[in-house]
Design a protein around this motif. Structure first.
Motif, PDB file in Angstrom:
ATOM      1  N   ILE A  50     100.550  35.924 -14.664  1.00 47.87           N
ATOM      2  CA  ILE A  50     101.230  35.296 -15.541  1.00 47.87           C
ATOM      3  C   ILE A  50     100.968  36.544 -16.882  1.00 47.87           C
ATOM      4  CG2 ILE A  50     101.129  33.468 -17.865  1.00 47.87           C
ATOM      5  CD1 ILE A  50      99.998  31.400 -15.508  1.00 47.87           C
ATOM      6  N   ALA A  51     100.327  36.860 -16.500  1.00 53.40           N
ATOM      7  CA  ALA A  51      99.856  37.954 -17.483  1.00 53.40           C
ATOM      8  C   ALA A  51     100.530  39.169 -17.713  1.00 53.40           C
ATOM      9  CB  ALA A  51      98.171  38.866 -17.404  1.00 53.40           C
ATOM     10  N   GLU A  52     101.262  39.522 -16.855  1.00 52.82           N
ATOM     11  CA  GLU A  52     102.077  40.937 -16.074  1.00 52.82           C
ATOM     12  C   GLU A  52     103.131  39.990 -16.918  1.00 52.82           C
ATOM     13  OE1 GLU A  52     103.090  43.219 -12.407  1.00 52.82           O
ATOM     14  OE2 GLU A  52     103.201  41.130 -12.038  1.00 52.82           O
ATOM     15  N   ASP A  57      99.072  25.197 -10.703  1.00 49.82           N
ATOM     16  CA  ASP A  57      99.612  24.927 -12.602  1.00 49.82           C
ATOM     17  C   ASP A  57      98.863  25.460 -13.747  1.00 49.82           C
ATOM     18  OD1 ASP A  57      99.302  23.050 -13.872  1.00 49.82           O
ATOM     19  OD2 ASP A  57      98.260  21.282 -12.977  1.00 49.82           O
ATOM     20  N   SER A  58     100.241  25.918 -14.380  1.00 54.99           N
ATOM     21  CA  SER A  58      99.805  26.507 -15.285  1.00 54.99           C
ATOM     22  C   SER A  58     100.335  25.698 -17.137  1.00 54.99           C
ATOM     23  CB  SER A  58     100.950  27.543 -15.503  1.00 54.99           C
ATOM     24  OG  SER A  58     102.822  27.359 -15.046  1.00 54.99           O
ATOM     25  N   ALA A  70     114.030  29.785 -19.477  1.00 55.01           N
ATOM     26  CA  ALA A  70     113.275  30.361 -18.804  1.00 55.01           C
ATOM     27  C   ALA A  70     112.500  30.628 -18.129  1.00 55.01           C
ATOM     28  CB  ALA A  70     114.450  31.986 -18.827  1.00 55.01           C
ATOM     29  N   PHE A  71     111.173  31.004 -19.017  1.00 49.93           N
ATOM     30  CA  PHE A  71     110.147  30.646 -18.742  1.00 49.93           C
ATOM     31  C   PHE A  71     109.221  30.051 -17.961  1.00 49.93           C
ATOM     32  CE2 PHE A  71     105.093  31.674 -20.222  1.00 49.93           C
ATOM     33  CZ  PHE A  71     104.781  31.961 -18.887  1.00 49.93           C
ATOM     34  N   ALA A  72     109.824  28.628 -18.856  1.00 47.46           N
ATOM     35  CA  ALA A  72     109.570  27.323 -18.660  1.00 47.46           C
ATOM     36  C   ALA A  72     109.371  26.745 -17.037  1.00 47.46           C
ATOM     37  CB  ALA A  72     109.633  26.061 -19.409  1.00 47.46           C
ATOM     38  N   GLU A  73     111.398  27.383 -16.617  1.00 46.86           N
ATOM     39  CA  GLU A  73     112.202  26.619 -15.154  1.00 46.86           C
ATOM     40  C   GLU A  73     110.419  27.685 -14.530  1.00 46.86           C
ATOM     41  OE1 GLU A  73     113.858  25.335 -12.948  1.00 46.86           O
ATOM     42  OE2 GLU A  73     113.451  24.569 -15.033  1.00 46.86           O
ATOM     43  N   TYR A  74     110.430  28.985 -14.740  1.00 50.99           N
ATOM     44  CA  TYR A  74     109.943  30.484 -13.810  1.00 50.99           C
ATOM     45  C   TYR A  74     108.832  29.043 -13.111  1.00 50.99           C
ATOM     46  CZ  TYR A  74     106.638  33.712 -12.857  1.00 50.99           C
ATOM     47  OH  TYR A  74     105.623  34.601 -12.611  1.00 50.99           O
ATOM     48  N   LEU A  75     107.710  29.054 -14.914  1.00 54.59           N
ATOM     49  CA  LEU A  75     105.968  27.919 -14.074  1.00 54.59           C
ATOM     50  C   LEU A  75     106.254  27.378 -13.900  1.00 54.59           C
ATOM     51  CD1 LEU A  75     105.082  28.692 -17.618  1.00 54.59           C
ATOM     52  CD2 LEU A  75     104.325  29.773 -15.742  1.00 54.59           C
ATOM     53  N   LYS A  76     107.548  26.431 -12.577  1.00 56.85           N
ATOM     54  CA  LYS A  76     107.394  25.648 -12.044  1.00 56.85           C
ATOM     55  C   LYS A  76     108.269  26.181 -10.652  1.00 56.85           C
ATOM     56  CE  LYS A  76     110.161  21.552 -14.369  1.00 56.85           C
ATOM     57  NZ  LYS A  76     109.670  20.723 -15.042  1.00 56.85           N
ATOM     58  N   VAL A 109     102.709  32.585  -5.932  1.00 54.64           N
ATOM     59  CA  VAL A 109     101.473  32.440  -6.165  1.00 54.64           C
ATOM     60  C   VAL A 109     101.018  31.910  -4.014  1.00 54.64           C
ATOM     61  CG1 VAL A 109      99.422  31.193  -6.315  1.00 54.64           C
ATOM     62  CG2 VAL A 109     100.589  32.113  -7.899  1.00 54.64           C
ATOM     63  N   GLN A 110     101.477  31.038  -4.159  1.00 52.05           N
ATOM     64  CA  GLN A 110     101.463  30.413  -2.374  1.00 52.05           C
ATOM     65  C   GLN A 110     101.402  31.661  -1.675  1.00 52.05           C
ATOM     66  OE1 GLN A 110     104.512  26.980  -2.745  1.00 52.05           O
ATOM     67  NE2 GLN A 110     103.557  25.745  -3.355  1.00 52.05           N
ATOM     68  N   GLN A 111     102.835  32.566  -1.462  1.00 47.90           N
ATOM     69  CA  GLN A 111     102.914  33.134  -0.743  1.00 47.90           C
ATOM     70  C   GLN A 111     102.610  34.791  -1.271  1.00 47.90           C
ATOM     71  OE1 GLN A 111     107.748  32.419  -0.718  1.00 47.90           O
ATOM     72  NE2 GLN A 111     107.519  30.975  -0.181  1.00 47.90           N
ATOM     73  N   ARG A 112     101.692  35.185  -2.099  1.00 46.39           N
ATOM     74  CA  ARG A 112     100.847  36.342  -2.222  1.00 46.39           C
ATOM     75  C   ARG A 112     100.403  36.626  -0.728  1.00 46.39           C
ATOM     76  NH1 ARG A 112     102.214  40.357  -5.478  1.00 46.39           N
ATOM     77  NH2 ARG A 112     100.334  41.111  -6.556  1.00 46.39           N
ATOM     78  N   GLY A 113      99.606  36.318  -0.180  1.00 46.65           N
ATOM     79  CA  GLY A 113      98.677  36.946   0.944  1.00 46.65           C
ATOM     80  C   GLY A 113      99.490  37.611   2.145  1.00 46.65           C
ATOM     81  N   ALA A 114     100.593  35.773   2.351  1.00 39.28           N
ATOM     82  CA  ALA A 114     101.934  36.934   3.277  1.00 39.28           C
ATOM     83  C   ALA A 114     102.806  37.638   2.597  1.00 39.28           C
ATOM     84  CB  ALA A 114     102.817  35.379   3.974  1.00 39.28           C
ATOM     85  N   SER A 115     102.994  38.417   1.148  1.00 39.73           N
ATOM     86  CA  SER A 115     103.435  39.781   0.976  1.00 39.73           C
ATOM     87  C   SER A 115     102.057  40.681   0.758  1.00 39.73           C
ATOM     88  CB  SER A 115     103.988  38.605  -0.368  1.00 39.73           C
ATOM     89  OG  SER A 115     104.651  37.559  -0.912  1.00 39.73           O
TER      90      SER A 115
END
Length: 334
Positions: free
Chosen positions: A165-167, A192-193, A215-221, A228-234
């Motif tokens: 989010i900060a980025e 959850d943002s 577009a930012f609101a849509e990105y958050l959903k 975030v869910q897949q960051r470890g796999a990435s």
């Protein structure tokens, strides 16, 4: 008086990044002496002796003693805090039930050792995956230690979410607060943002006010949650290895806040549910919490809309299924 701290899986990559931070005072306080016990399996004892040499060579003023062992009864003797990093990793072709069965053996033994040897107010952070269920197994086998003294790591997921989010907003990471991770430390977790804010001096601004673009609101959903869910796999795909450095850093954040308090910040921790937000009691589930005097309090009264409810229930179902498989494995061991 020194704080006595145990780190398990101490010959591994996460522990290698975690150990210096604990020894330097980043967790328990800049003036707090520590005694550290390092636990791993017998084949790793030579490696641990090398780790001990390095710890001595750091020449740190707070580090009073280092104990290396493959015996949980020695490792957990009179400890004030424990980072349970070591766990059976999932191997290619291994089904989840087999992974859980392997970890039941590890965390049952460690729970037994904590029961026999640790201080009754010990703070136990489970890092090794599947972290939520491993924490539940460990607690179940340490009956005289309050379940409130066990938690599991979802701070890594919170840190990932906060940083992304900060980025996106082009603001410093520490100014983004109150991002929540609900549920399991797995791909079903719900980042959850909806309550996240950016601090601008004394002002606290909702992130959707900072960036009002639809577009930012849509990105958050959508993409934010998946990322975030897949960051470890990435990370594994890019690095060829798991998230060791960031997991160690998150473990420091988690235990430091548990030990020293959160003040007005919310942080995400896996803790036992008492039925908050409709989550079944007894599940080790990640909630937004505050901490004062080492007591964890779940933040209550947050609005749960249909979108959030669906995602929170999905990750709760996975945890219920994991718990059932773990309980079955425990029964078979009797």
């Amino acid at each position: 008086m020194a704080v006595k701290v145990c780190i398990t899986g101490a010959a591994g990559q996460i522990a290698y990044s975690l150990i210096p931070s604990v020894a330097k005072g980043e967790v328990f306080g800049a003036k707090q002496p520590v005694i550290m016990t390092l636990l791993d399996i017998p084949p790793m004892m030579k490696v641990l002796e090398g780790v001990k040499m390095e710890m001595v060579d750091l020449a740190l003023p707070l580090l009073q003693e280092v104990i290396v062992t493959d015996d949980p009864l020695v490792a957990f003797d009179n400890v004030d805090a424990a980072f349970l990093v070591g766990a059976m990793p999932r191997k290619e072709g291994m089904e989840r039930k087999d992974l859980l069965a392997a970890n039941v053996k590890i965390f049952q033994a460690q729970g037994d050792a904590l029961e026999k040897k640790a201080k009754k107010d010990v703070k136990v952070l489970v890092v090794g995956n599947p972290a939520n269920t491993n924490a539940a197994i460990c607690s179940k086998n340490a009956k005289s230690i309050s379940p409130a003294n066990f938690s599991c790591l979802t701070r890594l997921d919170q840190n990932r979410a906060q940083a992304q989010i900060a980025e996106k907003l082009k603001v410093p990471v520490p100014t983004v607060k109150n991002v929540i991770i609900w549920g399991n430390h797995s791909s079903t977790q719900f980042p959850d943002s909806r309550f996240a804010i950016v601090e601008k001096g004394a002002e606290k601004v909702p992130i959707t006010t900072v960036n009002k673009d639809p577009a930012f609101a849509e990105y958050l959903k959508t993409d934010f949650i998946k990322s975030v869910q897949q960051r470890g796999a990435s990370v594994i795909k890019a690095r060829g290895l798991s998230s060791a450095m960031s997991a160690a850093n998150a473990s420091v954040d988690h235990m430091r806040d548990w030990w020293q308090g959160t003040k007005d910040r919310w942080v995400s921790m896996g803790v036992f549910s008492n039925g908050e937000y409709g989550i079944p009691a007894g599940l080790m589930y990640s909630f937004p919490v505050t901490v004062a005097n080492k007591k964890v309090t779940i933040v209550e009264g947050l609005d749960i809309n249909d979108f959030a409810r669906e995602k929170m229930d999905l990750t709760a179902k996975e945890l219920k299924d994991e718990k059932a498989m773990a309980d079955s494995a425990l029964e078979q061991k009797k």
